[in-house]
Enzyme design. Structure first.
Site, PDB file in Angstrom:
ATOM      1  CG  ASP A   6      52.230  39.208  45.966  1.00  0.00           C
ATOM      2  OD1 ASP A   6      52.244  40.394  46.344  1.00  0.00           O
ATOM      3  OD2 ASP A   6      51.695  38.289  46.612  1.00  0.00           O
ATOM      4  CB  ALA A  20      40.989  30.684  46.556  1.00  0.00           C
ATOM      5  CG  HIS A  77      51.111  41.454  49.641  1.00  0.00           C
ATOM      6  ND1 HIS A  77      50.992  40.430  48.733  1.00  0.00           N
ATOM      7  CD2 HIS A  77      50.207  41.190  50.615  1.00  0.00           C
ATOM      8  CE1 HIS A  77      50.053  39.585  49.147  1.00  0.00           C
ATOM      9  NE2 HIS A  77      49.567  40.020  50.291  1.00  0.00           N
ATOM     10  CE1 TYR A 113      36.947  30.718  38.156  1.00  0.00           C
ATOM     11  CE2 TYR A 113      39.053  31.737  38.666  1.00  0.00           C
ATOM     12  CZ  TYR A 113      37.769  31.821  38.152  1.00  0.00           C
ATOM     13  OH  TYR A 113      37.311  32.999  37.635  1.00  0.00           O
ATOM     14  CB  SER A 155      48.683  37.266  52.001  1.00  0.00           C
ATOM     15  OG  SER A 155      47.959  37.928  51.024  1.00  0.00           O
TER      16      SER A 155
END
Length: 435
Positions: A203, A332, A232, A334, A384
């Site tokens: 991140d 996400a 974040h 995969y 998130s």
């Protein structure tokens, strides 16, 4: 009708960022040059310019998001990415689908010496090369020949060396809220105890905060040296290991290994930085890693995820907040990754939640509090903030999906195998979160 149009304009301004978001975000988060909102909404709202309708509450903003249809969200995503590229023309360009990429760069994986020599003879320069120890992967970033952009160079490489593995160096965004760091100091660097079970995150950097004072955190920067504090990254870290009065993260007591792939720059977050971060986390023994970032499919990221998975790492990733009409989000999507969406306090899937090729679990992603850089808390909304809660449950379950699934409960809308970590939601009023 007039109110709905005004609301849509307001949401568009929030999602695109720019001058407006400087007035909507609280001082502790702040802004970065060229900052854009990463698909979700800032939850700390103040007086807005008259052009976008005056004072608007968080509940009104949430309703505006719910009113947006999938096509509107998709179009806002496109406009947001264009704004990011325009604000960083010196370093960014777009691929054929409009996704941001590093300008004049192409990546190649595990090239042979003979192939590299052939490529250099054709005018390509070696900009960076690294052996990613934790993944046993040789990565080379190539500079394009004079006159070629990255897209043209990629096609040239595929003809020149059809046996090679090449891709563009895509940029990945935070999957909710702004990356902005403001003036808050980064959490002091330290080395996490080697004998502690570790959970990882990729991140922005983590700021100092009372909830993180006693947490065991090791940070490493993958862009321009030391980690740089971000709103974040601080929020995600607090949801994992924060502890301060009534605020409690979902993985208290675990060592947190944090990889900063932005270095305070919203135009960073490149595929090669993320791959190197995955390698570092694998080498440091992280068994579960949270990635609350989204972007397009990328061969390097796919290879890194597959390699980490073979080494026993579980990667948990957010599906983003660009709605179901946007392209599937990665990492996400995969098959080796746990894809996570968010739900509100009533267990309803977030209207703006993006999509992935598959969906595994949901967790609280709205009506919840996170730490702000420096001090204080804010109410947030976005996938998130759901992903780290699922990552915490996987860490507690030793990576066993079947154990996590037994905890899952039904929800409303698309929630995958169900909602986990329901009690992990920290009610904003309980910690005096800013609204």
């Amino acid at each position: 009708m007039r109110r709905r149009i005004a609301g849509t304009t307001m949401v568009a301004a929030l999602l695109l960022g720019g001058a407006v978001d400087a007035q909507l975000l609280s001082a502790p988060i702040g802004n970065l040059p060229g900052q854009v909102i990463g698909g979700a909404l800032p939850s700390v709202l103040h007086q807005t310019p008259a052009a976008v309708g005056g004072v608007v509450s968080r509940l009104e903003i949430d309703q505006m998001v719910s009113d947006l249809n999938p096509r509107s969200l998709r179009d806002l995503r496109r406009a947001r990415l264009q704004a990011l590229i325009r604000a960083n023309r010196a370093t960014l360009d777009a691929d054929d689908m409009g996704n941001p990429i590093r300008r004049n760069e192409v990546i190649t994986l595990d090239p042979t010496p003979e192939m590299l020599a052939r490529i250099q003879t054709a005018g390509f320069a070696i900009l960076r090369r690294e052996h990613i120890e934790g993944l046993d992967l040789d990565l080379v970033v190539l500079g394009t020949p004079k006159g070629d952009d990255s897209r043209e160079a990629l096609q040239r490489l595929r003809k020149l060396a059809p046996e090679g593995q090449f891709d563009l160096n895509h940029i990945f965004e935070p999957a909710g809220a702004a990356l902005g760091a403001g003036s808050a100091a980064a959490l002091a660097l330290g080395r996490a105890p080697a004998n502690q079970p570790a959970i990882g995150m990729i991140d922005g950097g983590i700021a100092a905060h009372p909830s993180l004072t006693v947490a065991k955190i090791e940070q490493r920067g993958f862009v321009n040296g030391a980690p740089r504090a971000s709103g974040h990254g601080t929020a995600v870290a607090s949801l994992l290991v924060g502890q301060d009065g009534r605020f409690r993260g979902a993985a208290i007591g675990r060592t947190l290994l944090a990889a900063d792939v932005y270095g305070g720059n919203p135009a960073a977050g490149s595929a090669d930085a993320i791959a190197r971060a995955i390698g570092w986390l694998a080498g440091r023994g992280a068994r579960v890693v949270n990635i609350s970032l989204v972007g397009p499919p990328n061969r390097l990221i796919e290879w890194a995820v597959q390699s980490a998975n073979r080494r026993g790492m579980r990667i948990v990733a957010a599906v983003g907040n660009d709605g179901p009409a946007a392209p599937p989000s990665y990492p996400a999507s995969y098959p080796d990754v746990i894809a996570v969406t968010g739900v509100d306090a009533r267990g309803r899937a977030l209207t703006e939640a993006g999509r992935a090729v598959h969906l595994d679990f949901a967790a609280p992603g709205a009506d919840m509090a996170v730490a702000l850089p420096g001090k204080g808390y804010a109410a947030v909304r976005g996938t998130s903030f759901a992903a780290p809660l699922v990552a915490a449950r996987f860490a507690a379950a030793g990576g066993d999906a079947a154990v996590v699934e037994r905890e899952a409960s039904p929800g409303h809308g698309k929630v995958g195998r169900g909602i986990v970590c329901r009690p992990c939601r920290i009610v904003p009023a309980d910690v005096g979160a800013k609204k």
